[in-house]
Design a protein around this motif. Structure first.
Motif, PDB file in Angstrom:
ATOM      1  N   ALA A 287     -17.221   0.205 -21.775  1.00  0.00           N
ATOM      2  CA  ALA A 287     -17.939   1.532 -21.415  1.00  0.00           C
ATOM      3  C   ALA A 287     -17.219   2.901 -22.358  1.00  0.00           C
ATOM      4  CB  ALA A 287     -18.663   2.361 -20.835  1.00  0.00           C
ATOM      5  N   ALA A 288     -15.739   2.815 -22.470  1.00  0.00           N
ATOM      6  CA  ALA A 288     -14.639   3.967 -22.936  1.00  0.00           C
ATOM      7  C   ALA A 288     -15.010   3.225 -24.339  1.00  0.00           C
ATOM      8  CB  ALA A 288     -13.699   3.727 -22.252  1.00  0.00           C
ATOM      9  N   MET A 289     -14.671   1.599 -24.759  1.00  0.00           N
ATOM     10  CA  MET A 289     -14.424   1.570 -26.067  1.00  0.00           C
ATOM     11  C   MET A 289     -15.568   1.458 -26.579  1.00  0.00           C
ATOM     12  SD  MET A 289     -11.364   0.318 -26.715  1.00  0.00           S
ATOM     13  CE  MET A 289     -11.814  -0.193 -28.480  1.00  0.00           C
ATOM     14  N   THR A 290     -16.863   1.866 -26.343  1.00  0.00           N
ATOM     15  CA  THR A 290     -17.783   2.172 -26.871  1.00  0.00           C
ATOM     16  C   THR A 290     -18.277   3.341 -27.228  1.00  0.00           C
ATOM     17  OG1 THR A 290     -19.380   0.319 -25.988  1.00  0.00           O
ATOM     18  CG2 THR A 290     -20.414   2.079 -26.326  1.00  0.00           C
ATOM     19  N   ILE A 291     -17.779   4.200 -26.995  1.00  0.00           N
ATOM     20  CA  ILE A 291     -16.954   5.152 -26.957  1.00  0.00           C
ATOM     21  C   ILE A 291     -16.200   5.767 -28.440  1.00  0.00           C
ATOM     22  CG2 ILE A 291     -16.875   7.953 -26.008  1.00  0.00           C
ATOM     23  CD1 ILE A 291     -17.018   6.832 -22.871  1.00  0.00           C
ATOM     24  N   VAL A 292     -14.884   5.056 -27.901  1.00  0.00           N
ATOM     25  CA  VAL A 292     -14.514   4.844 -29.258  1.00  0.00           C
ATOM     26  C   VAL A 292     -14.620   3.833 -30.741  1.00  0.00           C
ATOM     27  CG1 VAL A 292     -12.168   3.457 -30.000  1.00  0.00           C
ATOM     28  CG2 VAL A 292     -12.279   3.907 -28.077  1.00  0.00           C
ATOM     29  N   GLN A 293     -15.815   3.030 -30.656  1.00  0.00           N
ATOM     30  CA  GLN A 293     -16.209   2.294 -31.861  1.00  0.00           C
ATOM     31  C   GLN A 293     -17.158   3.581 -32.331  1.00  0.00           C
ATOM     32  OE1 GLN A 293     -15.523  -0.667 -33.668  1.00  0.00           O
ATOM     33  NE2 GLN A 293     -14.183  -0.712 -31.525  1.00  0.00           N
ATOM     34  N   GLU A 294     -17.972   4.227 -31.419  1.00  0.00           N
ATOM     35  CA  GLU A 294     -18.891   5.302 -32.298  1.00  0.00           C
ATOM     36  C   GLU A 294     -18.449   6.074 -32.442  1.00  0.00           C
ATOM     37  OE1 GLU A 294     -22.147   6.252 -28.962  1.00  0.00           O
ATOM     38  OE2 GLU A 294     -22.427   4.040 -28.407  1.00  0.00           O
ATOM     39  N   ASN A 295     -17.595   6.532 -32.573  1.00  0.00           N
ATOM     40  CA  ASN A 295     -17.331   7.896 -32.195  1.00  0.00           C
ATOM     41  C   ASN A 295     -16.001   7.795 -33.458  1.00  0.00           C
ATOM     42  OD1 ASN A 295     -17.546  10.902 -30.674  1.00  0.00           O
ATOM     43  ND2 ASN A 295     -17.794   8.811 -29.596  1.00  0.00           N
TER      44      ASN A 295
ATOM     45  N   TRP B 181     -17.656  12.918 -21.517  1.00  0.00           N
ATOM     46  CA  TRP B 181     -16.828  11.479 -21.894  1.00  0.00           C
ATOM     47  C   TRP B 181     -15.578  12.063 -22.808  1.00  0.00           C
ATOM     48  CZ3 TRP B 181     -15.263  11.158 -27.241  1.00  0.00           C
ATOM     49  CH2 TRP B 181     -16.648  11.900 -28.387  1.00  0.00           C
ATOM     50  N   THR B 182     -14.970  13.498 -22.963  1.00  0.00           N
ATOM     51  CA  THR B 182     -13.387  13.551 -23.557  1.00  0.00           C
ATOM     52  C   THR B 182     -13.218  13.487 -22.809  1.00  0.00           C
ATOM     53  OG1 THR B 182     -14.222  15.532 -23.855  1.00  0.00           O
ATOM     54  CG2 THR B 182     -14.843  14.243 -25.742  1.00  0.00           C
TER      55      THR B 182
ATOM     56  N   ASP C 243      -9.446  11.296 -21.936  1.00  0.00           N
ATOM     57  CA  ASP C 243      -8.176  12.391 -21.759  1.00  0.00           C
ATOM     58  C   ASP C 243      -7.739  12.012 -20.945  1.00  0.00           C
ATOM     59  OD1 ASP C 243      -8.417  14.003 -24.584  1.00  0.00           O
ATOM     60  OD2 ASP C 243      -9.905  15.286 -22.855  1.00  0.00           O
ATOM     61  N   GLU C 244      -7.985  11.672 -19.762  1.00  0.00           N
ATOM     62  CA  GLU C 244      -7.443  11.175 -18.620  1.00  0.00           C
ATOM     63  C   GLU C 244      -7.112   9.641 -17.644  1.00  0.00           C
ATOM     64  OE1 GLU C 244     -10.636  12.169 -15.634  1.00  0.00           O
ATOM     65  OE2 GLU C 244     -10.493  14.176 -15.876  1.00  0.00           O
ATOM     66  N   ILE C 245      -7.000   8.883 -18.728  1.00  0.00           N
ATOM     67  CA  ILE C 245      -6.866   7.533 -18.829  1.00  0.00           C
ATOM     68  C   ILE C 245      -6.208   6.902 -19.870  1.00  0.00           C
ATOM     69  CG2 ILE C 245      -8.627   6.740 -16.673  1.00  0.00           C
ATOM     70  CD1 ILE C 245     -10.164   5.860 -19.671  1.00  0.00           C
ATOM     71  N   ASP C 246      -4.880   6.302 -19.271  1.00  0.00           N
ATOM     72  CA  ASP C 246      -4.137   5.188 -20.623  1.00  0.00           C
ATOM     73  C   ASP C 246      -4.916   4.672 -21.536  1.00  0.00           C
ATOM     74  OD1 ASP C 246      -3.853   3.233 -19.432  1.00  0.00           O
ATOM     75  OD2 ASP C 246      -2.497   3.601 -18.870  1.00  0.00           O
ATOM     76  N   PHE C 247      -4.377   4.587 -22.754  1.00  0.00           N
ATOM     77  CA  PHE C 247      -4.634   3.450 -23.571  1.00  0.00           C
ATOM     78  C   PHE C 247      -5.155   1.414 -23.047  1.00  0.00           C
ATOM     79  CE2 PHE C 247      -2.452   6.472 -26.422  1.00  0.00           C
ATOM     80  CZ  PHE C 247      -2.963   6.624 -27.031  1.00  0.00           C
TER      81      PHE C 247
ATOM     82  N   LYS D 196      -6.514  10.130 -30.437  1.00  0.00           N
ATOM     83  CA  LYS D 196      -6.634   9.091 -29.534  1.00  0.00           C
ATOM     84  C   LYS D 196      -7.619   7.965 -29.606  1.00  0.00           C
ATOM     85  CE  LYS D 196      -6.408   8.217 -23.983  1.00  0.00           C
ATOM     86  NZ  LYS D 196      -5.668   8.951 -23.068  1.00  0.00           N
ATOM     87  N   ILE D 197      -8.457   8.312 -29.730  1.00  0.00           N
ATOM     88  CA  ILE D 197      -9.985   7.420 -30.249  1.00  0.00           C
ATOM     89  C   ILE D 197      -9.576   7.457 -31.636  1.00  0.00           C
ATOM     90  CG2 ILE D 197     -12.258   7.411 -31.031  1.00  0.00           C
ATOM     91  CD1 ILE D 197     -12.778   9.983 -28.952  1.00  0.00           C
ATOM     92  N   LEU D 198      -8.858   7.530 -32.974  1.00  0.00           N
ATOM     93  CA  LEU D 198      -9.171   7.362 -33.814  1.00  0.00           C
ATOM     94  C   LEU D 198      -7.675   5.875 -33.952  1.00  0.00           C
ATOM     95  CD1 LEU D 198      -9.425   7.050 -36.361  1.00  0.00           C
ATOM     96  CD2 LEU D 198      -8.006   9.156 -36.933  1.00  0.00           C
ATOM     97  N   ALA D 199      -6.681   5.920 -32.673  1.00  0.00           N
ATOM     98  CA  ALA D 199      -5.970   5.415 -33.369  1.00  0.00           C
ATOM     99  C   ALA D 199      -6.328   3.816 -32.714  1.00  0.00           C
ATOM    100  CB  ALA D 199      -4.803   5.495 -31.875  1.00  0.00           C
ATOM    101  N   LEU D 200      -7.366   3.640 -31.488  1.00  0.00           N
ATOM    102  CA  LEU D 200      -7.739   2.421 -30.937  1.00  0.00           C
ATOM    103  C   LEU D 200      -9.213   1.851 -31.648  1.00  0.00           C
ATOM    104  CD1 LEU D 200      -8.238   4.513 -27.197  1.00  0.00           C
ATOM    105  CD2 LEU D 200      -6.873   2.349 -27.705  1.00  0.00           C
ATOM    106  N   TYR D 201      -9.629   2.587 -32.826  1.00  0.00           N
ATOM    107  CA  TYR D 201     -10.122   1.899 -33.260  1.00  0.00           C
ATOM    108  C   TYR D 201      -9.850   1.762 -34.766  1.00  0.00           C
ATOM    109  CZ  TYR D 201     -13.810   2.118 -36.963  1.00  0.00           C
ATOM    110  OH  TYR D 201     -15.230   2.164 -38.462  1.00  0.00           O
ATOM    111  N   VAL D 202      -9.061   1.753 -34.865  1.00  0.00           N
ATOM    112  CA  VAL D 202      -7.910   1.655 -36.056  1.00  0.00           C
ATOM    113  C   VAL D 202      -7.071   0.459 -35.916  1.00  0.00           C
ATOM    114  CG1 VAL D 202      -5.677   2.340 -37.304  1.00  0.00           C
ATOM    115  CG2 VAL D 202      -7.289   3.718 -37.811  1.00  0.00           C
ATOM    116  N   LEU D 203      -7.075   0.186 -34.148  1.00  0.00           N
ATOM    117  CA  LEU D 203      -6.240  -0.872 -33.566  1.00  0.00           C
ATOM    118  C   LEU D 203      -7.565  -2.041 -33.835  1.00  0.00           C
ATOM    119  CD1 LEU D 203      -3.984  -2.689 -33.047  1.00  0.00           C
ATOM    120  CD2 LEU D 203      -4.387  -2.089 -30.181  1.00  0.00           C
ATOM    121  N   SER D 204      -8.725  -1.675 -33.247  1.00  0.00           N
ATOM    122  CA  SER D 204      -9.830  -2.632 -33.496  1.00  0.00           C
ATOM    123  C   SER D 204     -10.190  -3.260 -34.477  1.00  0.00           C
ATOM    124  CB  SER D 204     -11.230  -1.846 -32.287  1.00  0.00           C
ATOM    125  OG  SER D 204     -11.308  -1.148 -34.010  1.00  0.00           O
TER     126      SER D 204
END
Length: 293
Positions: free
Chosen positions: A104-112, A87-88, A92-96, A279-287
């Motif tokens: 599915a990707a946002m579930t990974i973002v939320q969990e991690n 999943w990393t 890595d391969e897709i943009d924000f 990248k994950i942390l930025a999306l999580y904080v934004l969420s």
């Protein structure tokens, strides 16, 4: 007393021994206790043979099964890394934008992201990300440098007033301590600034003080905060018209800010966190801010 005699009180057989008129009863060890003792000994012997057990100076007996906990842990780590890489690689391969549109990707973002935030950010911003005196509320959508994921990720990478060579730099001048404004001017501009956000707590300043503060603001503050006092994200200057205050919105807090200045600090995470983690942390904080809409 003879062996086999029964005690008249308990009816228990005696051993034939007597001390000072006290007869010893014949109470053998229960068979169940003997069973467990034997079982324990057999288990120990089998374990010693099969498993690593005895130290031998610089080494130890390996056991017939050759089980090595260090090897087992290393194998588990490798398996976890292989599972994580699946999943990393996707993150890595897709943009924000693509991540945000993929449940599915946002579930990974939320969990991690929750774990990353708790391990690295909660100490300052709080477990609920609502900040505190000197630490911004990340759920309020009051972004100093910009609230898009790319900008948040960059802030995480370089920090604010940090040791990173590319750090974001922001500082509120000490207008009173450095003699730029006198006491009355500070009092007036505090009244004006508080009027911008419609703050009503504390003693209300007279209208003439607010009017004078407008002139002080125009002469000293618009360069960073703008003519409309809505701030400047290129400089990290906050919006003074909203309800979010990093150091407090009471008269004393604002007066202290204007008199002594402020220079907040955020560490840079480029060395501690990988690009994927940032990248994950930025999306999580934004969420977190989007959830508070």
């Amino acid at each position: 007393m003879e062996i086999g005699e029964r005690d008249p009180v308990t009816g228990q057989l005696t051993t034939g021994h007597e001390w000072n008129g006290i007869k010893e009863l014949y109470t053998p060890v229960p068979r169940v206790v003997i069973f467990f003792l034997v079982t324990t000994v057999l288990f120990a012997v089998v374990y010693w043979v099969l498993m690593p057990a005895w130290p031998l100076g610089t080494t130890y007996t390996k056991g017939l099964l050759r089980i090595d906990q260090k090897t087992s842990v290393e194998r588990q780590i490798e398996e976890a890394a292989a599972e994580r890489s699946a999943w990393t690689r996707k993150i890595d391969e897709i943009d924000f934008a693509a991540i945000q549109s993929d449940p599915a990707a946002m579930t990974i973002v939320q969990e991690n992201g929750r774990t990353l935030f708790g391990d690295n950010c909660a100490a300052c911003h709080g477990t609920t990300a609502q900040g505190g005196p000197g630490f911004p509320n990340l759920t309020a959508k009051a972004w100093l440098w910009g609230g898009d994921p790319e900008t948040i990720a960059e802030t995480l990478r370089v920090g604010i007033n940090s040791a990173n060579e590319e750090t974001r730099v922001s500082q509120m001048l000490a207008f009173g301590r450095d003699g730029i404004l006198d006491r009355k001017q500070i009092t007036d501009v505090v009244a004006y600034v508080r009027s911008l956000g419609g703050l009503s707590g504390g003693v209300q300043a007279p209208p003439e003080s607010t009017a004078a503060g407008r002139e002080v603001f125009a002469a000293n503050c618009v360069a960073c905060h703008g003519d409309d006092a809505k701030g400047n994200r290129d400089l990290g200057a906050p919006d003074l018209t909203d309800a979010t205050w990093i150091y407090g919105d009471d008269v004393q807090s604002i007066q202290t800010t204007i008199y002594a200045g402020r220079q907040g600090h955020m560490p840079h995470w480029e060395q501690r966190l990988s690009a994927t983690e940032r990248k994950i942390l930025a999306l999580y904080v934004l969420s977190l801010s989007e959830a508070g809409k």
